[in-house]
Design a protein around this motif. Sequence first.
Motif, PDB file in Angstrom:
ATOM      1  N   LYS A   6       0.881  -1.105  -0.127  1.00 12.03           N
ATOM      2  CA  LYS A   6      -0.022   0.180  -0.075  1.00 12.03           C
ATOM      3  C   LYS A   6       0.866   1.149   0.052  1.00 12.03           C
ATOM      4  O   LYS A   6       2.106   1.060   0.193  1.00 12.03           O
ATOM      5  N   PRO A  40      -0.689   4.871   0.931  1.00 17.18           N
ATOM      6  CA  PRO A  40      -1.582   5.920   1.240  1.00 17.18           C
ATOM      7  C   PRO A  40      -0.883   7.537   1.316  1.00 17.18           C
ATOM      8  O   PRO A  40      -1.361   8.446   0.913  1.00 17.18           O
ATOM      9  N   HIS A  41       0.360   7.531   1.673  1.00 20.28           N
ATOM     10  CA  HIS A  41       1.065   8.618   1.742  1.00 20.28           C
ATOM     11  C   HIS A  41       1.199   9.410   0.220  1.00 20.28           C
ATOM     12  O   HIS A  41       1.264  10.491   0.011  1.00 20.28           O
ATOM     13  N   LEU A  42       1.109   8.369  -0.858  1.00 21.45           N
ATOM     14  CA  LEU A  42       1.465   9.058  -2.154  1.00 21.45           C
ATOM     15  C   LEU A  42       0.140  10.054  -2.521  1.00 21.45           C
ATOM     16  O   LEU A  42       0.529  10.967  -3.334  1.00 21.45           O
ATOM     17  N   GLN A  43      -0.864   9.717  -1.910  1.00 17.74           N
ATOM     18  CA  GLN A  43      -2.253  10.475  -2.170  1.00 17.74           C
ATOM     19  C   GLN A  43      -2.063  12.071  -1.760  1.00 17.74           C
ATOM     20  O   GLN A  43      -3.001  12.874  -2.121  1.00 17.74           O
ATOM     21  N   SER A  44      -1.145  12.278  -0.680  1.00 18.51           N
ATOM     22  CA  SER A  44      -1.010  13.643  -0.243  1.00 18.51           C
ATOM     23  C   SER A  44       0.352  14.274  -0.816  1.00 18.51           C
ATOM     24  O   SER A  44       0.520  15.436  -0.296  1.00 18.51           O
ATOM     25  N   ALA A  45       0.870  13.643  -1.845  1.00 24.02           N
ATOM     26  CA  ALA A  45       2.066  14.383  -2.335  1.00 24.02           C
ATOM     27  C   ALA A  45       1.683  15.718  -2.671  1.00 24.02           C
ATOM     28  O   ALA A  45       0.709  16.054  -3.660  1.00 24.02           O
ATOM     29  N   GLU A  46       2.748  16.730  -2.557  1.00 16.25           N
ATOM     30  CA  GLU A  46       2.705  17.977  -3.388  1.00 16.25           C
ATOM     31  C   GLU A  46       4.068  18.581  -3.290  1.00 16.25           C
ATOM     32  O   GLU A  46       5.263  18.083  -2.795  1.00 16.25           O
TER      33      GLU A  46
END
Length: 246
Positions: free
Chosen positions: A210, A212-218
């Motif tokens: 998994k 999930p941290h990739l979804q908050s990348a900026e």
Amino acid sequence: MCEYGPGPTAALPGGIGVSLLKVYDIEAPDGLVGGTPHVHLACSEGYYVIAGSGAVQTLNPKGFAETPLQAGTVVWFDPGTIHRLINGGGLQILTLMSNSGLPEAGDAVLTLPPEHLTDRDTYLKATTLTGEGEARTPSAMARRNLALEGFAVLRDAYDSTGPSALEPFYESAIRIVQPQLADWRRRWEQGARRLADETGAALDALEAGKAPHLQSAELHQIPAPTELARHGMCGRLDVYDLGPRP
């Protein structure tokens, strides 16, 4: 109590701090040109030389050394290493500091003669700069020259008695910084420690297939230094401050 800067999401990779340093170009009483000898007690620090040339003098339990610096050189040192920058001409350095720039935010004690290290109030009286802008330069150079007196004493003592010569200075430095330690811990917890924990959580997630941290990348940025040409210990600093502020 400290007020915090832009917030923990703004921490630089690894929880480091950076500043652009233009090393002082004013000659000291010993004939060398450069900055103020000092030590960090909890933090490591590194230099990436951008331009110019010079050297860094260091003194720690392994002895005294002078390491040449030129464009492209990278050096770093551990807590407890007393260091002094020598400007051979146009020396500019990108400083890389652990714990969100804590070496410039409190974790530094100058090598003043022992009579100025008896307690925190006495130390601050001897090291606080006066004036604004260019008017601050004379007090910065007076502070540097006083620290050079103490540095010379430490070097002579080391030559005579070895590593034990540094112990009284270290003990005095610890007493001076102890009132700041709660703020230092807070900076570490919200910077380097938090980012290390986040990396551990990311690795755990990846092992489980998994991310999930990739979804908050900026992307993050600091468009310009938060302060220009501040009188520091080693020279003029362009500061990028993302850590706790008093």
